[in-house]
Design an enzyme around this catalytic site. Structure first.
Site, mmCIF file in Angstrom:
data_model
loop_
_atom_site.group_PDB
_atom_site.id
_atom_site.type_symbol
_atom_site.label_atom_id
_atom_site.label_comp_id
_atom_site.label_asym_id
_atom_site.label_seq_id
_atom_site.Cartn_x
_atom_site.Cartn_y
_atom_site.Cartn_z
ATOM 1 N N LYS A 26 0.699 -1.204 0.052
ATOM 2 C CA LYS A 26 0.081 0.170 -0.008
ATOM 3 C C LYS A 26 0.979 1.338 0.012
ATOM 4 C CE LYS A 26 -3.970 -0.462 2.355
ATOM 5 N NZ LYS A 26 -4.480 -0.721 3.668
ATOM 6 N N ARG A 96 -3.106 3.173 8.328
ATOM 7 C CA ARG A 96 -3.674 2.101 7.654
ATOM 8 C C ARG A 96 -2.450 1.123 7.754
ATOM 9 N NH1 ARG A 96 -4.784 4.707 1.981
ATOM 10 N NH2 ARG A 96 -5.949 2.804 1.789
ATOM 11 N N GLY A 105 -8.326 -6.929 4.339
ATOM 12 C CA GLY A 105 -9.085 -6.963 5.369
ATOM 13 C C GLY A 105 -8.666 -7.639 6.593
ATOM 14 N N MET A 107 -5.721 -7.103 8.379
ATOM 15 C CA MET A 107 -5.092 -6.381 9.365
ATOM 16 C C MET A 107 -6.142 -5.015 9.684
ATOM 17 S SD MET A 107 -1.301 -6.735 8.862
ATOM 18 C CE MET A 107 -1.465 -6.342 7.170
ATOM 19 N N ARG A 363 -3.313 -1.372 -6.320
ATOM 20 C CA ARG A 363 -2.582 -2.559 -6.109
ATOM 21 C C ARG A 363 -3.118 -3.535 -7.465
ATOM 22 N NH1 ARG A 363 -5.720 -4.514 -0.768
ATOM 23 N NH2 ARG A 363 -7.714 -4.875 -1.949
ATOM 24 N N HIS A 481 -14.463 -7.582 1.022
ATOM 25 C CA HIS A 481 -13.343 -8.357 1.352
ATOM 26 C C HIS A 481 -13.134 -9.970 1.303
ATOM 27 C CE1 HIS A 481 -11.079 -4.925 3.009
ATOM 28 N NE2 HIS A 481 -11.977 -4.682 3.705
ATOM 29 N N SER A 792 15.648 -41.600 -11.986
ATOM 30 C CA SER A 792 14.211 -40.985 -11.469
ATOM 31 C C SER A 792 14.085 -40.784 -9.911
ATOM 32 C CB SER A 792 13.045 -41.677 -12.171
ATOM 33 O OG SER A 792 12.026 -41.056 -11.893
ATOM 34 N N ASN A 796 8.847 -39.760 -2.854
ATOM 35 C CA ASN A 796 8.184 -40.090 -1.702
ATOM 36 C C ASN A 796 9.149 -40.779 -0.682
ATOM 37 O OD1 ASN A 796 6.038 -39.079 -2.954
ATOM 38 N ND2 ASN A 796 5.422 -41.001 -3.863
ATOM 39 N N CYS A 859 9.741 -38.626 -10.163
ATOM 40 C CA CYS A 859 8.307 -39.124 -10.342
ATOM 41 C C CYS A 859 7.603 -39.359 -8.988
ATOM 42 C CB CYS A 859 8.638 -40.555 -10.916
ATOM 43 S SG CYS A 859 9.481 -41.709 -9.927
ATOM 44 N N TYR A 879 13.402 -33.651 -16.570
ATOM 45 C CA TYR A 879 11.805 -33.649 -16.586
ATOM 46 C C TYR A 879 11.271 -33.843 -15.247
ATOM 47 C CZ TYR A 879 12.004 -38.666 -16.247
ATOM 48 O OH TYR A 879 12.236 -40.109 -15.755
HETATM 49 P P1 ADP Z 1 -7.826 -2.243 3.775
HETATM 50 O O1 ADP Z 1 -6.522 -2.541 3.582
HETATM 51 O O2 ADP Z 1 -8.665 -3.156 4.810
HETATM 52 O O3 ADP Z 1 -8.393 -1.843 2.621
HETATM 53 P P2 ADP Z 1 -7.474 0.554 4.146
HETATM 54 O O4 ADP Z 1 -6.282 0.991 4.789
HETATM 55 O O5 ADP Z 1 -7.387 0.592 2.608
HETATM 56 O O6 ADP Z 1 -7.712 -0.693 4.609
HETATM 57 O O7 ADP Z 1 -8.396 1.483 4.677
HETATM 58 C C1 ADP Z 1 -9.797 1.001 4.845
HETATM 59 C C2 ADP Z 1 -10.731 2.053 4.026
HETATM 60 O O8 ADP Z 1 -10.527 3.421 4.306
HETATM 61 C C3 ADP Z 1 -10.616 1.965 2.758
HETATM 62 O O9 ADP Z 1 -11.790 1.993 1.819
HETATM 63 C C4 ADP Z 1 -9.970 3.262 2.246
HETATM 64 O O10 ADP Z 1 -10.378 3.768 1.211
HETATM 65 C C5 ADP Z 1 -10.424 4.206 3.550
HETATM 66 N N1 ADP Z 1 -9.300 5.139 3.894
HETATM 67 C C6 ADP Z 1 -8.114 4.969 4.324
HETATM 68 N N2 ADP Z 1 -7.419 6.076 4.719
HETATM 69 C C7 ADP Z 1 -8.242 7.250 4.155
HETATM 70 C C8 ADP Z 1 -7.923 8.444 4.036
HETATM 71 N N3 ADP Z 1 -6.995 9.092 4.578
HETATM 72 N N4 ADP Z 1 -9.057 9.311 3.828
HETATM 73 C C9 ADP Z 1 -10.366 8.729 3.286
HETATM 74 N N5 ADP Z 1 -10.558 7.306 3.353
HETATM 75 C C10 ADP Z 1 -9.417 6.433 3.835
HETATM 76 MG MG MG Z 2 -7.708 -0.494 1.134
#
Ligand code: ADP
Ligand code: MG
Ligand code: MG
Length: 903
Positions: A26, A96, A105, A107, A363, A481, A792, A796, A859, A879
């Site tokens: 991220k 974040r 989702g 963390m 991403r 998620h 060969s 296992n 094998c 192979y």
């Molecule tokens: P995840 O990895 O679970 O997607 P994120 O860190 O991306 O978690 O954040 C969860 C939600 O909060 C996402 O929808 C993201 O766009 C929103 N979000 C995160 N940071 C900001 C920010 N600075 N301003 C507005 N929305 C945010």
């Molecule tokens: Mg996100």
């Protein structure tokens, strides 16, 4: 001292996309987008190294971090022209999570950090929007109490007792009391009241005050994100995905932008192409007056991004394309820009604050196997990527999904679906209904196939989702998620089947008038989003021309061979269709098992139980035609391709008759009493048969048995040649530990070859080689290669004897070894490169030192495992050989190994 903090934003960016290991996916991509000049709210990333240091210091921030954070915060404030904690012009931030590899989702993230009694009035005044401020505040309180005050403190309340749920109940009660339908109906006063009630509840449940200090909130949120690396969900996800525990997560501290400032604000999630099918269509969902996680949490049904994204659930809602054409166009431009830049499908998050667009994440998007394949081929056509990149774009395990069952369209025509939802993960699934993640895990352990039915898609269910055959939820959108996770695994999944009413306590669900209970069987078509009662017939996915085209490119870039392990002409044909280039293991003994084996087995038993050489040789003669026929049919099915025939391997007692009827038949055939038969069976007993009288050892004791098999092979080949075919047999001697065993059998091989050639008048080419499956053979590979023309690896047995783990008994303790991290993986599924791998490397080196053109393959079961295939390539094997269904996977894995080696 290490640099722990990297800034990003319009006024300067330290990192870039290549720094994923340090900044997390991220953080690296936020930096990259900022560099591209995209509208990214300013902020900074605290590195994964800092996370590791934090844990090393027992959950304390490393020295120097505070100063670095303060400096970066200052830079962020300047870029945004706001000040964190300021009473007049307060900046709010989000904290974040973001690991190297995306863990959607799994963390935590906390939004709106910095709201407290000192900053609230300033923000109200500045925004002129009290409702917005208290909406942001109630969200902060919810997230902060859940993530920082509960989860990060290691509290594990029972299901339904967590602080978040308790707070949500307060909100639901207020909505009900006021007769509101949506959370957007709540007024400023309602929200104000709710925030007070929330804080009182937190005090009551957690025994602590919600912190009313901006600085304290910031550091609390940063620490909690670090700690979420070791949260329950994150840990189980890592186990499943094989992500190392020591990577750690980065923390991205970013200026907030608000999608919840009213009707000119919104938030959304999109994929630059359709992640389920791969179609080149911009695909997404958005929600007006909402904040980030609302879209994925399924609180309201999200609206379609554009007309192309419309489906049954959301067609009545207005698209961003229609609603806000210029903003939509801006987003489309960004989409094009990002795809060109990354040359891959991107998963993006955006927010619109009072008519202005901001980018919050991008991403490489998770996709189904079908989508991966289609996108790779289309991007290749578009000239966006080259062939080698296309080869790398599909994970070998995703091919499995392409070859996997789907609901039979014919059977589906006559079936009546009871509910429809969004097609979140493709393919078909059929199984018994379970309603909780735990029940799914339990059912899978009991060997039952099940479908996990949930109210909403919840990341806590990750283990159950994994265990279930398919997933069906009442709420949630295509970008939820759980839908992401399911797609990543290529798992059949339907979300947002809104008509489902689930009663978790009673373990029932109803749709319309129909009701289902736990254990009832249902069938899902995840490609269409339809669910059926009972079991609907399934079939293999039909041959996809794209798939064939892709595999052609794969083979072009592959240098290592791929063979199959097949024991019957049918398997051989199937594998050939899957692209096998020969048979790496044909097990002679297969002809004595299963249906149609009676006659051959009878002859074998006569041989096993015979009392003297004369009897035995007569039985062996009776056996010969069966062996020859089986081998001939298989050689014919594999015409022009090599077939490695392994001489009889298992201990003979495995075939001894035990039932009364079979023993009586033997008694008659041999002219002895049933008691004598029993005595002879008993005399075959061994304490440790897998290390007993088997393999070449049998062939040395009973040379006529060896001779019969070798003759059958030569004769079969000679007959085929005379019929104009081109058979390529190879004879493999199993369970050897010294070259003297090979030298003992070789003269028989030479003599029989000469005899058959003389009789038939054709020359038969046949290699003579051995399995390397006993550590001693590996150690003496230089000597083994003096006689063997090929090796060969029987990985296992080599694993069994290398570790001293009985492969039939490892089930009793393997899970402890995996749970405790003593083993990283089951060595019978993926080659233990560290230990057993050394034996393999050494044999290759020593063997080729003696015989430079020594042909070498593998094998064992691991021959179809992508990591093992990669290892085999690096070790210089000619192979790999695997079961027919894994042949395409091995082909792709082998091609990827070559591509990686060229880089
Ligand atoms: P995840 O990895 O679970 O997607 P994120 O860190 O991306 O978690 O954040 C969860 C939600 O909060 C996402 O929808 C993201 O766009 C929103 N979000 C995160 N940071 C900001 C920010 N600075 N301003 C507005 N929305 C945010
Ligand atoms: Mg996100
Ligand atoms: Mg073996």
């Amino acid at each position: 001292m290490a640099k722990y903090v990297y800034g990003f934003g319009p006024t300067g960016t330290d990192g870039d996309a290549s720094m994923k290991n340090l900044l997390g996916g991220k953080g690296a991509n936020l930096a990259e987008m900022a560099r591209l000049g995209l509208p990214v709210p300013a902020g900074f990333t605290i590195t994964t190294d800092c996370c590791t240091a934090y844990f090393d210091e027992g959950g304390n921030f490393p020295k120097g971090l505070q100063a670095e954070v303060e400096a970066a915060l200052k830079q962020t404030e300047e870029a945004m022209q706001m000040k964190y904690g300021d009473p007049e012009n307060p900046l709010l931030i989000s904290s974040r999570s973001g690991a190297r590899q995306s863990m959607p989702g799994m963390m935590e993230t906390v939004l709106n950090v910095g709201l407290c009694s000192a900053t609230i009035p300033g923000l109200v005044k500045k925004s002129g929007n009290e409702r917005f401020v208290y909406d942001a505040y109630r969200r902060l309180i919810t997230m902060y109490s859940d993530v920082v005050m509960e989860k990060a403190e290691g509290l594990e309340p029972e299901e339904g007792k967590g602080i978040r749920v308790q707070l949500e109940k307060l909100m639901d009660a207020l909505k009900q009391q006021k007769g509101y339908r949506s959370d957007t109906d709540l007024t400023a006063d309602d929200l104000k009241q709710l925030c007070e009630a929330y804080k009182a509840k937190i005090k009551e449940v957690l025994g602590r005050e919600f912190p009313d200090d901006a600085k304290q909130q910031l550091w609390g949120a940063v620490g909690a994100v670090f700690k979420s690396w070791n949260g329950k969900r994150a840990v189980s996800y890592r186990r499943i995905e094989g992500i190392p525990d020591d990577w750690g997560t980065a923390v991205n501290v970013q200026s907030m932008v608000f999608g919840n400032m009213g009707d000119t604000s919104a938030t959304g999630v999109a994929f630059t192409r359709n992640p389920a099918t791969g179609e080149n269509k911009f695909y997404g969902e958005w929600l007006i007056n909402a904040q980030g996680e609302d879209v994925v949490a399924g609180i309201r049904t999200p609206s379609p991004l554009n007309e192309e994204t419309k489906n049954e659930q959301n067609q009545h809602l207005s698209s961003l394309e229609k609603e806000w054409p210029p903003l939509y166009q801006e987003l489309v431009d960004i989409r094009d820009n990002l795809e060109k830049h990354y040359t891959d499908m991107q998963d993006i998050e955006f927010t619109i604050q009072e008519g202005r667009l901001y980018m919050l994440q991008c991403r490489s998007g998770k996709r189904t196997g079908t989508a991966a394949l289609n996108m790779a081929m289309e991007m290749l056509d578009e000239g966006l990527i080259d062939e080698r990149t296309a080869v790398m774009r599909v994970a070998p395990t995703q091919l499995d999904e392409l070859l996997h069952p789907i609901v039979d369209p014919e059977a589906e025509k006559s079936a009546q679906s009871f509910v429809s939802g969004l097609p979140a993960g493709p393919g078909g699934a059929c199984g018994q209904i379970v309603f909780t993640s735990n029940d799914a895990v339990k059912a899978a352990k009991e060997g039952k196939t099940c479908v996990l039915v949930r109210e909403e898609t919840n990341p806590e269910d990750v283990e159950g989702m994994r265990a279930a055959e398919g997933i069906l939820t009442a709420r949630g959108g295509m970008t939820s998620h759980a839908a992401l996770v399911a797609r990543g695994w290529g798992k059949c999944c339907i979300v947002g089947a809104g008509e489902l009413k689930i009663d978790l306590d009673a373990r029932t669900m109803t749709v319309g008038g129909k009701s289902f209970k736990e254990g009832d069987v249902i069938t899902l078509n995840g490609t269409k989003g339809l669910a059926y009662a009972g079991a609907v017939k399934m079939m293999d996915a039909t041959e996809n021309p794209r798939f064939q085209e892709f595999m052609k490119i794969v083979d072009k870039h592959r240098t290592m061979g791929v063979r199959t392990n097949a024991d019957t002409p049918e398997d051989a044909k199937l594998a050939r269709d899957f692209g096998a280039e020969g048979i790496g293991l044909f097990r002679t003994e297969h002809m004595f098992y299963g249906a149609g084996a009676d006659e051959a087995l009878f002859q074998l038993r006569k041989m096993i139980l015979s009392g003297n050489d004369e009897e035995r040789n007569a039985a062996i003669d009776g056996l010969a035609p069966f062996v020859k026929k089986d081998i001939k049919d298989t050689l014919e099915a594999m015409d022009t391709l090599p077939v490695t025939v392994r001489l009889l391997d298992p201990p003979l007692h495995e075939f001894a008759p035990t039932s009364e009827g079979a023993q009586a038949a033997m008694a008659e055939a041999l002219g002895i009493t049933v008691d004598e038969v029993q005595d002879r069976v008993d005399s075959l007993h061994e304490v440790n048969p897998m290390m007993g009288h088997r393999g070449v050892r049998l062939g040395i004791t009973y040379t006529t048995l060896t001779e019969m098999q070798i003759r059958a092979i030569f004769e079969a080949a000679a007959e085929l040649q005379k019929a104009g075919k081109n058979p390529k047999p190879e004879i493999m001697v199993p369970v050897t530990c010294t070259v003297k065993e090979l030298d003992f059998v070789k003269p028989i091989f030479d003599r029989v070859k000469q005899e058959v050639e003389q009789q038939s008048g054709v020359e038969v080419d046949c290699l003579y080689g051995t399995m390397i499956e006993i550590p001693r053979a590996a150690l003496c590979a230089d000597k083994m290669a003096q006689t063997a023309q090929f090796f060969s690896f029987g990985t296992n047995d080599l694993t069994q004897m290398g570790f001293g783990f009985s492969r039939d008994d490892i089930g009793g303790f393997l899970h402890d070894y995996l749970d405790e991290g003593i083993l990283d993986a089951d060595p019978f599924q993926t080659i233990d490169q560290e230990g057993v791998g050394q034996l393999i490397q050494m044999s290759v080196e020593k063997g080729r030192a003696t015989r430079s053109d020594l042909k070498i393959g593998i094998c064992g079961e691991q021959g179809g495992d992508p990591a093992s295939v990669d290892f085999c390539f690096k070790t210089g094997l000619n192979y790999v050989s695997c079961s027919p269904y894994r042949v395409p996977i091995a082909r792709l894995a082998a091609a990827q190994a070559s591509v990686k080696a060229q880089k």
